[in-house]
Design an enzyme around this catalytic site. Structure first.
Site, PDB file in Angstrom:
ATOM      1  N   GLU A  82      99.275  44.910 113.949  1.00 29.55           N
ATOM      2  CA  GLU A  82      97.900  44.904 113.435  1.00 29.55           C
ATOM      3  C   GLU A  82      97.674  46.045 112.453  1.00 29.55           C
ATOM      4  O   GLU A  82      96.952  45.890 111.477  1.00 29.55           O
ATOM      5  CB  GLU A  82      96.892  44.999 114.591  1.00 29.55           C
ATOM      6  CG  GLU A  82      96.762  43.711 115.403  1.00 29.55           C
ATOM      7  CD  GLU A  82      97.951  43.453 116.309  1.00 29.55           C
ATOM      8  OE1 GLU A  82      98.706  44.413 116.582  1.00 29.55           O
ATOM      9  OE2 GLU A  82      98.132  42.304 116.739  1.00 29.55           O
ATOM     10  N   HIS A 100      91.311  39.099 126.253  1.00 30.21           N
ATOM     11  CA  HIS A 100      91.078  37.929 125.404  1.00 30.21           C
ATOM     12  C   HIS A 100      89.588  37.609 125.336  1.00 30.21           C
ATOM     13  O   HIS A 100      89.213  36.506 124.999  1.00 30.21           O
ATOM     14  CB  HIS A 100      91.848  36.709 125.928  1.00 30.21           C
ATOM     15  CG  HIS A 100      93.341  36.885 125.898  1.00 30.21           C
ATOM     16  ND1 HIS A 100      94.022  37.567 126.881  1.00 30.21           N
ATOM     17  CD2 HIS A 100      94.263  36.509 124.991  1.00 30.21           C
ATOM     18  CE1 HIS A 100      95.316  37.581 126.598  1.00 30.21           C
ATOM     19  NE2 HIS A 100      95.490  36.959 125.454  1.00 30.21           N
TER      20      HIS A 100
END
Lengths: 367, 434
Positions: free
Chosen positions: A101, A171
């Site tokens: 990322e 999540h």
């Protein structure tokens, strides 16, 4: 995929009807489809992820410099937001990156600094944190620190956020609060497909680096007739969805739909008239709309999935009490996720659900 | 010969050379080859750990030695074939060195808040000389030589250090955080290695634009340990980005010597691991540096892929004005490099032996430079600081209402309490509307 399946019917909230074998999790709401302005022309039935694809398709078609990339973007993305784009525009424009990322956002910033339109995807908002240095120390400060010699304004970073029913700690997160604290960027959260496409296109065309967070539970469950051509909706403008006189309800993303139900229940169970505001942009946020509403109603309830302390609701609450103090009939209330990591089996008790919001409204009215 | 060293010579492990020089292979015809996705080597029954300490390190490319003589058998350096460029490079290194001395002293005198010198690493000027002036440069903080070689005027360095009204950054950054769009030099930021993946991304955009340019990214031996450095190299390699990574390995990251920074063979050994053509060069030999830079740029653009140059050098100065390096290194070590092995002294010896330079020219040139620097310095010192309201612009492209409110509140506060802010007399007036 089944967990993201449409939640189109009313969800029964009566505890006695929960069976031990099948529990219903996640934000509980009915999605109310909206319609687009007729002037925007031909529409097509799209869910939220298809609306995202459509926005990216429009962008890639009209802007030769534009590229879209991230982990697993080439085959269509884990949430299918980029399906078909690589085949249509080529692998030099729609591509996979290595799994990093910090690399994705750093690379994206540089690509934007070179002047090209850049749409980077972070697979889950929960994984955006390795990129936080690039976002906080670089993207948000690029224009300022260089005396406007350089900027990464043509950058947009997209990431799915929010509760999905079973996502647990990693999540389900809503990280918008961390980004609200970074002067120099914009933070946008849509509530449905028509909003999603217009706001994403606005972000892509915006001269500042934008962070666009997509409520993942809405990817499949929110379906509308979305204009096929490109159009933009305003960044920095909240929207009053329901006009009311007794309480201002403020939310964004999925929570807007929970609050729609809350407004309906407040009217039917309590006889209370609620005004509902969708913030749409977290940074810079629309002060004018919020203050006008709370000064009118005198009561304010802010709801978000993210934890209570230091959440974006805290900024809204502080600003509202500063600007609407003499008009307030009760303290500003926040109904939010608790100050815990996002839990798995306890999701229903963690989220700012309809009953918790309704209870807060009762407190506000009875204060 | 240079191309061979770009792929590395690693004696002691016969498989390694094949690993590094084997072209990517398709599906092997027989079943005695590993079929794993991406596999391109062979099976072995010999259990041998690769012991990195058994490798002789990647060699250091050098053309001219410490005495200023062309090394026996070395080809005539390209740079040495251009007397004008040689002299221009040399004078630029001198100017950098003299400006550094004056600005370093000015910080000690309390005139500017902070400074970082390039002592010992002026050779970077030669590296810049081999670039196209429009190659986009991302750097760390010790690359003023690149900006100077590209022709940024002396006063602009000093305006930035003084944060005055002519500062390109509008008074917003600490000294030495230069940037210049006109010189394709992206503004310096303090966080380390953040520029590296950005350089990869910019190079990808350049590739798509087909503009015939590459991106050059400078970083230090310490920064190379950051996560961003690894991401940058990996992205550049996998996405075929024409970016030249240049590592200034000067032996120290503030007080941390390279022996505490890594255990492998420096930064160069990492290049091949990521699939990047790599060379290690004597960063104090301007001729080798120029040669390497030219070749690396050529490789980047003809093959559309990254390159890695590790330039070995030595940081003669302290890390910054906030550092006293006598706390962690010996005077003996320092004086060796100061007397014997730095870019300026080695080039001076070469030029003098060629008959292109003399002691008289050295003295005269230094005097002229010093006079010029001091004159610009005095001008920069006198200039006012920017209007404090400039603190509020360029945060976003357009100032949002909330920030405008903060600006107006600040303006009103300063106007009402001017007597409590005597420093305002050193700034452009608040009343000036930007």
């Amino acid at each position: 995929c089944r967990s993201l399946a449409a939640r189109l019917g009313p969800v029964c909230l009566d505890a006695a009807s929960f069976s031990h074998r099948r529990l219903s999790f996640g934000p509980q709401f009915v999605y109310t489809p909206e319609s687009a302005d007729k002037s925007l022309g031909e529409t097509s039935r799209m869910n939220l992820f298809q609306a995202v694809t459509s926005a990216l398709d429009n962008t890639l078609a009209n802007d030769p410099s534009a590229v879209v990339f991230g982990e697993d973007v080439a085959f269509g993305g884990v949430f299918r937001c980029t399906v078909g784009l690589k085949d249509k525009y080529g692998k030099d424009r729609v591509f996979n990156t290595p799994l990093s990322e910090q690399g994705i956002v750093g690379f994206a910033i540089g690509h934007a600094v070179a002047g090209a339109t850049t749409v980077a995807e972070i697979q889950f908002g929960d994984y955006i944190f390795p990129a936080f240095d690039q976002i906080a120390n670089e993207a948000s400060k690029y224009r300022y620190r260089s005396g406007n010699h350089f900027n990464c304004g043509s950058l947009t970073v997209r990431a799915p956020i929010g509760a999905v029913g079973h996502g647990a700690l990693y999540h389900s997160q809503s990280p918008e609060g961390f980004f609200a604290h970074l002067p120099g960027i914009k933070v946008v959260i849509p509530r449905g497909p028509i909003q999603a496409k217009g706001l994403l296109l606005a972000c892509i065309n915006d001269p500042d680096p934008c962070f666009y967070f997509e409520p993942k539970i809405l990817y499949r469950s929110a379906v509308e007739d979305v204009p096929v051509n490109g159009y933009v909706l305003p960044i920095g403008k909240a929207e009053v969805l329901i006009e009311g006189s007794d309480v201002t309800l403020i939310g964004y993303g999925t929570q807007v739909h929970v609050l729609r139900e809350v407004a309906r229940l407040a009217q039917s169970e309590l006889g209370v008239s609620c005004e509902l505001i969708d913030m749409r942009t977290i940074l810079p946020f629309d002060e004018e709309t919020v203050y006008a509403s709370v000064c009118k109603t005198g009561r304010c309830l802010i709801a978000h999935e993210a934890p209570l302390t230091g959440g974006f609701g805290a900024e809204l609450a502080a600003s509202v009490q500063e600007h609407c103090f003499l008009n307030l009939e009760a303290p500003v209330r926040r109904v939010t996720g608790h100050d815990t990591p996002f839990p798995h089996i306890f999701e229903n008790f963690y989220l700012p659900n309809q009953r918790r919001c309704l209870a807060a409204i009762k407190d506000l009215i009875g204060y | 010969r240079l191309r061979q060293s770009l792929l590395g010579r690693l004696p002691g492990l016969s498989n390694a050379r094949r690993l590094l020089s084997a072209p990517p292979s398709g599906m092997p015809p027989d079943d005695e080859k590993p079929m794993f996705p991406g596999s391109r080597s062979s099976f072995t029954t010999q259990l041998d750990f690769i012991h990195p300490e058994n490798f002789e390190g990647i060699p250091v490319y050098r053309l001219v030695n410490r005495r200023g003589d062309l090394v026996d058998g070395a080809p005539e350096p390209t740079l040495a074939g251009n007397k004008d460029l040689c002299l221009q490079v040399y004078e630029t290194m001198l100017q950098l060195n003299i400006m550094d001395k004056i600005l370093y002293d000015s910080q000690r005198q309390g005139r500017i808040s902070f400074y970082m010198t390039s002592f010992g690493e002026e050779g970077i000027v030669a590296n810049a000389a081999a670039l196209n002036p429009n190659d986009l440069v991302f750097c760390q903080y010790r690359e003023s030589g690149v900006l100077m070689q590209r022709g940024m005027e002396l006063e602009r360095f000093m305006d930035q250090c003084y944060s005055n009204d002519s500062d390109m950054n509008r008074g917003r950054q600490m000294p030495v955080h230069y940037g210049s769009k006109d010189h394709s030099f992206v503004t310096v930021s303090s966080p380390l290695a953040t520029q590296m993946p950005q350089a990869s991304g910019a190079a990808y955009a350049f590739k798509r634009m087909q503009n015939g340019l590459c991106v050059v990214c400078y970083f230090g031996d310490g920064s190379a340990s950051e996560g961003d450095a690894h991401a940058a190299l990996n992205f550049a390699a996998t996405l075929d980005c024409p970016v030249m990574f240049v590592c200034r390995n000067n032996g120290y990251a503030i007080s941390t010597p390279t022996s505490d920074q890594y255990r492998g063979d420096g930064i160069a050994i990492r290049g091949p691991a990521f699939g990047i053509p790599t060379v290690r060069v004597d960063g104090n030999d301007v001729f080798a540096l120029y040669e390497v830079t030219q070749q690396a740029r050529q490789l980047c653009l003809t093959e559309m892929r990254p390159t890695l140059i590790e330039m070995m050098t030595y940081r003669l100065g302290h890390h910054s004005t906030s550092d006293d390096s006598s706390a962690y290194r010996s005077v003996d070590e320092l004086s060796f490099w100061d007397r014997e092995d730095n870019p300026i002294i080695r080039m001076r010896k070469f030029l003098t032996k060629r008959g292109w330079w003399s002691d008289e020219q050295e003295t005269a040139t230094k005097q002229a430079i010093r006079k010029r620097v001091l004159q610009k310095f005095a001008q920069a010192e006198k200039r006012l600081k920017p209007n404090p309201m400039e603190m509020f612009s360029d945060v976003w492209a357009r100032m949002p209402p909330r920030l405008r409110q903060q600006m107006e509140d600040t303006r009103r506060h300063l106007e009402a309490e001017t007597s409590h802010y005597p420093e305002l007399k050193n700034y452009k007036p608040i009343a000036d509307v930007e």
